[in-house]
Structures are given as structure tokens and as C-alpha cells.
Motif scaffolding. Structure first.
Motif, mmCIF file in Angstrom:
data_model
loop_
_atom_site.group_PDB
_atom_site.id
_atom_site.type_symbol
_atom_site.label_atom_id
_atom_site.label_comp_id
_atom_site.label_asym_id
_atom_site.label_seq_id
_atom_site.Cartn_x
_atom_site.Cartn_y
_atom_site.Cartn_z
ATOM 1 N N VAL A 107 50.019 47.388 67.451
ATOM 2 C CA VAL A 107 51.026 47.296 68.515
ATOM 3 C C VAL A 107 50.721 46.026 69.287
ATOM 4 N N TYR A 108 51.670 45.095 69.240
ATOM 5 C CA TYR A 108 51.413 43.736 69.718
ATOM 6 C C TYR A 108 52.425 43.389 70.794
ATOM 7 N N GLY A 109 51.926 43.005 71.959
ATOM 8 C CA GLY A 109 52.785 42.630 73.072
ATOM 9 C C GLY A 109 52.997 41.129 73.123
ATOM 10 N N PHE A 110 54.220 40.740 73.443
ATOM 11 C CA PHE A 110 54.593 39.324 73.517
ATOM 12 C C PHE A 110 55.209 39.131 74.890
ATOM 13 N N ILE A 111 54.465 38.510 75.808
ATOM 14 C CA ILE A 111 54.876 38.550 77.205
ATOM 15 C C ILE A 111 55.066 37.154 77.792
ATOM 16 N N GLY A 112 55.917 37.120 78.787
ATOM 17 C CA GLY A 112 56.252 35.905 79.504
ATOM 18 C C GLY A 112 57.512 36.178 80.299
ATOM 19 N N PRO A 113 57.796 35.379 81.311
ATOM 20 C CA PRO A 113 58.997 35.601 82.119
ATOM 21 C C PRO A 113 60.248 35.208 81.353
ATOM 22 N N ASN A 114 61.394 35.489 81.922
ATOM 23 C CA ASN A 114 62.652 35.082 81.301
ATOM 24 C C ASN A 114 62.664 33.568 81.103
ATOM 25 N N GLY A 115 63.105 33.138 79.929
ATOM 26 C CA GLY A 115 63.164 31.717 79.639
ATOM 27 C C GLY A 115 61.912 31.146 79.021
ATOM 28 N N ALA A 116 60.894 31.977 78.788
ATOM 29 C CA ALA A 116 59.636 31.472 78.224
ATOM 30 C C ALA A 116 59.720 31.220 76.726
ATOM 31 N N GLY A 117 60.716 31.825 76.048
ATOM 32 C CA GLY A 117 60.855 31.632 74.609
ATOM 33 C C GLY A 117 60.678 32.892 73.792
ATOM 34 N N LYS A 118 60.581 34.048 74.449
ATOM 35 C CA LYS A 118 60.345 35.302 73.730
ATOM 36 C C LYS A 118 61.508 35.657 72.798
ATOM 37 N N SER A 119 62.716 35.668 73.343
ATOM 38 C CA SER A 119 63.883 36.054 72.540
ATOM 39 C C SER A 119 64.155 35.045 71.434
ATOM 40 N N THR A 120 63.948 33.763 71.714
ATOM 41 C CA THR A 120 64.133 32.751 70.672
ATOM 42 C C THR A 120 63.172 32.992 69.512
ATOM 43 N N THR A 121 61.924 33.328 69.824
ATOM 44 C CA THR A 121 60.946 33.615 68.772
ATOM 45 C C THR A 121 61.403 34.788 67.923
ATOM 46 N N ILE A 122 61.854 35.854 68.569
ATOM 47 C CA ILE A 122 62.294 37.041 67.839
ATOM 48 C C ILE A 122 63.517 36.735 66.979
ATOM 49 N N ARG A 123 64.486 36.031 67.523
ATOM 50 C CA ARG A 123 65.693 35.704 66.751
ATOM 51 C C ARG A 123 65.375 34.809 65.564
ATOM 52 N N THR A 124 64.379 33.943 65.730
ATOM 53 C CA THR A 124 63.964 33.100 64.611
ATOM 54 C C THR A 124 63.281 33.935 63.534
ATOM 55 N N LEU A 125 62.418 34.850 63.939
ATOM 56 C CA LEU A 125 61.756 35.740 62.985
ATOM 57 C C LEU A 125 62.767 36.530 62.160
ATOM 58 N N LEU A 126 63.855 36.943 62.793
ATOM 59 C CA LEU A 126 64.852 37.778 62.124
ATOM 60 C C LEU A 126 65.916 36.950 61.393
ATOM 61 N N ASN A 127 65.743 35.624 61.375
ATOM 62 C CA ASN A 127 66.653 34.720 60.675
ATOM 63 C C ASN A 127 68.057 34.715 61.267
ATOM 64 N N PHE A 128 68.168 35.040 62.553
ATOM 65 C CA PHE A 128 69.442 34.886 63.247
ATOM 66 C C PHE A 128 69.674 33.416 63.584
ATOM 67 N N ILE A 183 50.478 35.666 75.404
ATOM 68 C CA ILE A 183 51.176 35.192 76.593
ATOM 69 C C ILE A 183 51.806 33.851 76.253
ATOM 70 N N ILE A 184 53.108 33.739 76.498
ATOM 71 C CA ILE A 184 53.839 32.517 76.181
ATOM 72 C C ILE A 184 54.327 31.873 77.474
ATOM 73 N N LYS A 185 54.161 30.565 77.546
ATOM 74 C CA LYS A 185 54.568 29.797 78.728
ATOM 75 C C LYS A 185 55.331 28.567 78.267
ATOM 76 N N GLU A 186 56.583 28.453 78.718
ATOM 77 C CA GLU A 186 57.418 27.305 78.378
ATOM 78 C C GLU A 186 57.405 27.034 76.878
ATOM 79 N N GLY A 187 57.481 28.126 76.102
ATOM 80 C CA GLY A 187 57.578 28.015 74.652
ATOM 81 C C GLY A 187 56.269 27.831 73.922
ATOM 82 N N ARG A 188 55.160 27.787 74.642
ATOM 83 C CA ARG A 188 53.857 27.581 74.009
ATOM 84 C C ARG A 188 52.935 28.775 74.248
ATOM 85 N N LEU A 189 52.091 29.044 73.265
ATOM 86 C CA LEU A 189 51.128 30.132 73.370
ATOM 87 C C LEU A 189 49.965 29.691 74.247
ATOM 88 N N ILE A 190 49.680 30.465 75.300
ATOM 89 C CA ILE A 190 48.570 30.086 76.183
ATOM 90 C C ILE A 190 47.442 31.112 76.179
#
Length: 300
Positions: A31-52, A202-209
Motif C-alpha cells: 500500500v503506497y501513498g503518493f502525496i503532495g498538495p493540489n498541482g504537485a503532479g499527482k494526477s498527471t502521474t496517475i493519468r500517465t501510468l494509465l495511458n490516458f 512526497i512530490i513537490k512541483e513535479g519532482r520526488l523529494i
């Protein structure tokens, strides 16, 4: 086997960099958490993983399959819950879910729809357009789980659910975890992540920190120190490892990262009314990383 593996995953929208050089992996059954505020790149990462959407650079695999060339096969094994659920407005819930089940080779899907709908108190006979935001999210949860996927990918999964239904939802996730299902979920509600996850990125401005276990992030590296002072007293421990310090009235609050023995020795040289040393919450750790860490990070 790695459930998810990313290597230098990068996505640009025009000149805007949404995520950059993401390199990390998720183990099967984790169970893996992917965290960051809105706009950090979380949804973009997920949509890319799913080939959307296509990555600009880099690559990723799910269960060893390439997210672009083997996307069709991957989708048979993935349950995806978006942050906002949208379906055909004029269809009944049972019609929507049966339609979704038809895409999977699972003869038990219809039975699973009934079981999950009862657990979530979801009315299958209502039209989707008549549902509240919370009930729409319930439809999304059932759609995510009906085909018994090997991996769940969830984006802000509890949005719209009341506290009792959130409890039921987490019970469902724990049941899936016991079956060996991998769960990857994005959230900005850190208490959810701390309760459920084995590891967190933890993701910040699109980068893993940061990328580590919850235990390491909250126990091995950080301590919160609360010192109750005498009237008019000031304390300066003069210790490397103090990364935040604030005095409010008679109380001195410190966030410390380093050798606990040095901290205890420094405290023993001072006089005060009382002291409490505790493990910080994930919220405190997150705020530290977001306020002080430079962009960039590595997989662990």
C-alpha cells in the motif's frame, strides 16, 4: 515482482513541466501513498501510468508491462478511481456498472456489484444524474473493485464520502490488501496515508523529494520536543538537527532530526518545568519537506 516501476517519467504540457524525472517503484502487495498538495503532479502521474496521456520522456511499467505498448492488457488488471467520477448521466447505476463489468473477463462481476453496493448503501436503481457527489463516488468505488483487479490506483479516493462511509471504504481496502492486491493512492489528507500505507512518496512541483516507509519518516529521523518553561525563561539548545523552533508563551516547540542521544544530553543541561519527546505526525514531516527540501529526490 514490481507492481509499478517508473524510470525518469516526465510530462510537459507545452512549456509547463508537470512531472519531472520520477523514478521509483511499488512492490506487489504494497500500500503506497503518493502525496503532495493540489498541482504537485499527482494526477498527471496517475493519468500517465494509465495511458490516458503520453509521457514526454521516460518510461513506466505495471506488472512488467509497458504502459503504452501493453496498455490494453494492463487495464484488465487495474482498478482506477478518479478524484471526480463522471459517467453517462441518464443511465441507472446498475446499467452503468453492468456495462463496466462487460469489459472484463470476470464471471463473478455481477455478484460483486451487488455485494459492494450493499456494503456502501448504494441504490442501484437510481439514475446517475440524480446522485449526490458522495453517491457518485460510491459508484466509482464499486466500478473500481467489481472485476477484482490486482492493483488499485486511486486519486483522492475519499472525497465526498461521509466519515462513516470512509470507515467502510478503508475496511474494503484492508480486505483487498489481505488478498495481496497492490494499492497506490494519491491524497493530500495525510492522516489517511499514515493509517493505510506501508511507504509514501512526497512530490513537490513535479519532482520526488522523499520516498520512504511511514515508520522511517515518522520514527527514525524526526522527533517533536515540547518544553514547558518557567516564567520569562528562554532556552537555546544550540544543537545541530533543530530544523524548526517556536516559542509560544511558556511553551517551546521543536522539530528535531538527528541523534536522539545528543538531544537528550542537551536537554539535561537546561532547567525547565517539563519536557515531552514524541514522534511527529506525517503532517509535520510533510510540512518540513515542503518548506525546506530542494526539488529532487531518489528512490529507496
Amino acid at each position: 515482482m514490481k507492481a509499478i516501476e517508473m524510470i525518469d517519467l516526465t510530462k510537459y504540457y507545452g512549456k509547463h513541466q508537470a512531472v519531472s524525472d520520477l523514478t521509483f517503484s511499488v512492490e506487489e502487495g504494497e500500500v503506497y501513498g503518493f502525496i503532495g498538495p493540489n498541482g504537485a503532479g499527482k494526477s498527471t502521474t496517475i493519468r500517465t501510468l494509465l495511458n490516458f496521456i503520453y509521457p514526454t520522456n521516460g518510461s513506466a511499467k505495471i506488472f512488467g508491462k509497458d504502459i503504452i505498448t501493453e496498455s490494453k492488457e494492463i487495464k484488465q488488471e487495474v482498478g482506477y478511481l478518479p478524484s471526480e467520477v463522471h459517467y453517462y448521466e441518464n443511465m441507472k447505476v446498475k446499467e452503468l456498472l453492468n456495462y463496466s463489468a462487460s469489459f472484463y473477463r470476470k464471471p463473478t462481476a455481477k455478484k460483486r456489484i451487488q455485494e459492494l453496493s450493499e456494503r456502501l448503501e448504494l441504490d442501484l436503481n437510481k439514475r446517475f444524474e440524480d446522485l449526490s457527489f458522495g453517491n457518485r463516488k460510491k459508484v466509482g468505488i464499486v466500478q473500481t473493485l467489481l472485476h477484482e483487479p490486482r492493483i488499485l490506483i486511486m486519486d483522492e479516493p475519499t472525497g465526498g464520502l461521509d466519515p462513516l462511509m470512509q470507515h467502510t471504504f478503508f475496511d474494503l481496502l484492508l480486505e483487498e490488501k489481505k488478498k495481496g492486491v497492490t494499492i497506490f493512492f494519491s491524497s493530500h489528507i495525510l492522516s489517511e496515508v499514515q493509517k493505510m500505507c506501508d511507504r509514501v512518496a512526497i512530490i513537490k512541483e513535479g519532482r520526488l523529494i522523499a520516498n520512504d516507509t511511514i515508520e522511517n519518516l515518522t520514527k527514525n529521523q524526526f522527533k517533536t520536543v515540547t518544553i514547558l518553561l518557567e516564567e520569562g525563561q528562554k532556552v537555546d539548545l544550540g544543537l545541530d538537527g533543530i530544523i524548526q523552533q517556536e516559542q509560544i508563551g511558556h511553551t517551546l516547540n521543536i522539530l528535531f532530526r538527528g541523534d536522539i542521544h545528543k538531544l537528550i544530553h542537551a536537554l539535561s543541561q537546561e532547567s525547565y518545568r517539563d519536557v515531552v519527546i514524541e514522534e511527529p505526525s506525517l503532517d509535520e514531516i510533510f510540512m518540513h519537506f515542503y518548506e525546506t527540501e530542494p526539488n529532487g529526490g531518489t528512490d529507496k
